[in-house]
Design an enzyme around this catalytic site. Sequence first.
Site, PDB file in Angstrom:
ATOM      1  N   HIS A   1      66.392   7.536  12.901  1.00  0.00           N
ATOM      2  CA  HIS A   1      66.471   8.528  11.835  1.00  0.00           C
ATOM      3  C   HIS A   1      67.057   9.827  12.380  1.00  0.00           C
ATOM      4  O   HIS A   1      66.663  10.303  13.444  1.00  0.00           O
ATOM      5  CB  HIS A   1      65.080   8.781  11.233  1.00  0.00           C
TER       6      HIS A   1
ATOM      7  N   GLU B   1      65.077  12.891  13.520  1.00  0.00           N
ATOM      8  CA  GLU B   1      64.093  12.577  14.561  1.00  0.00           C
ATOM      9  C   GLU B   1      64.768  12.524  15.932  1.00  0.00           C
ATOM     10  O   GLU B   1      64.359  11.792  16.829  1.00  0.00           O
ATOM     11  CB  GLU B   1      63.389  11.263  14.213  1.00  0.00           C
TER      12      GLU B   1
ATOM     13  N   HIS C   1      59.826   7.032  16.817  1.00  0.00           N
ATOM     14  CA  HIS C   1      60.104   7.872  15.655  1.00  0.00           C
ATOM     15  C   HIS C   1      59.232   9.126  15.743  1.00  0.00           C
ATOM     16  O   HIS C   1      58.487   9.313  16.701  1.00  0.00           O
ATOM     17  CB  HIS C   1      59.777   7.105  14.370  1.00  0.00           C
TER      18      HIS C   1
ATOM     19  N   GLU D   1      55.051   6.823  16.503  1.00  0.00           N
ATOM     20  CA  GLU D   1      55.350   8.087  15.835  1.00  0.00           C
ATOM     21  C   GLU D   1      54.926   9.243  16.747  1.00  0.00           C
ATOM     22  O   GLU D   1      53.746   9.563  16.869  1.00  0.00           O
ATOM     23  CB  GLU D   1      54.613   8.157  14.496  1.00  0.00           C
TER      24      GLU D   1
END
Length: 371
Positions: free
Chosen positions: A136, A139, A282, A341
């Site tokens: 992404h 990110e 991420h 994450e």
Amino acid sequence: MEIYLTENCSINTLANHFQLPVELILQSNPLVNSLNLEEGSTLHIPGWRIDGTDSFESIRFDYPYDLKKAKLMETPLIHPKVEYDFDALQRDLQLLEGNFPFIRKKEIGKSVLGLPIYELIIGNGPKKVHMNGAFHANEWITTAVMMNWLEDYLMMIVKGDVFNGREVRKLYEEVTLSFVPMVNPDGVNLVLCPSRIPEDVLQSVIVLNDDKEDFSQWKANIRGVDLNNQYPAFWEIEKERKIPKSPAPRDFPGNAPLTEPEAMAMAILVEESNFDCVAAFHTQGEEIYWGYLNYEPKRAAKMVNEFKRLSGYKPVRNIDSHAGFRDWFVYKNRKPGFTVELGRGVNPLPLSQYDEIYEKSHGIFWSLLYM
């Protein structure tokens, strides 16, 4: 560091002088095909430098007469705590390749705008571990942190260090690490330096972005497709329920699976490489997603508990989400796959969080190698 042999020499003698395994010297000099070297040969010695010089300075080093001038690198080569765009990645890859020439770099594909998607391969062991970042666009900090982990690993291989009771050189011998630090280079550049996007493309992207020139919330690739919603693991469910039904800054899964070159490059890499496990990094939430519809193997639970111990991140077995890279890997291969994450807050996470993210998460990198 490059050395010039002023007399005949053996690889074993070099290995003893520089305190390196013979195999590491050979892998840093792929054109060398003999254990005995002739006067006039030049060789790369990974992780060493001439005292008082920068790592890339081209200064003749006569071996063995200049041995007293040689020293192990002690300070980092790269400084990733910056807005980490594709140019920053290129710069740091050049530094790492030049100083740790046992790295193998491959171009596994190109982005929509023709930027290379790089895979770095470290080691030759039977266990195959894959890690990636920046699926992404906003990110991008994942790439910076991953490159930091990578340099740590390379330097510890050269030094023969130990992490968490594991000999790092043994990890290098046992594991083949596949490392794709930036899956979405066009998107990262759009978020951080939109002036580098061709003007005609930029104007079309502005339209997708509700006529705004602030791309800080952009997650997709340059065509407005969310690369982490592109994989054939119940993709149809995500296509049906995602709100964007056409290209958008985030969440649009495309009109079919694997339409985007970046997603396809990663799929082909997985198909050809037979990885034992994968981890996609991420942001944000300090959580680790590790299950997928009970297709994950039992050992994934043991692995994620080790990640939790080292990072403090929360394991989450199942979420109502499909079509992601990790989802597809677990679904297709019945092997461990993790979405990690990093950090907390609102994307894009600020660089003020960098040190905390690095400190909490670097143990996950290491445990992926030794678990």
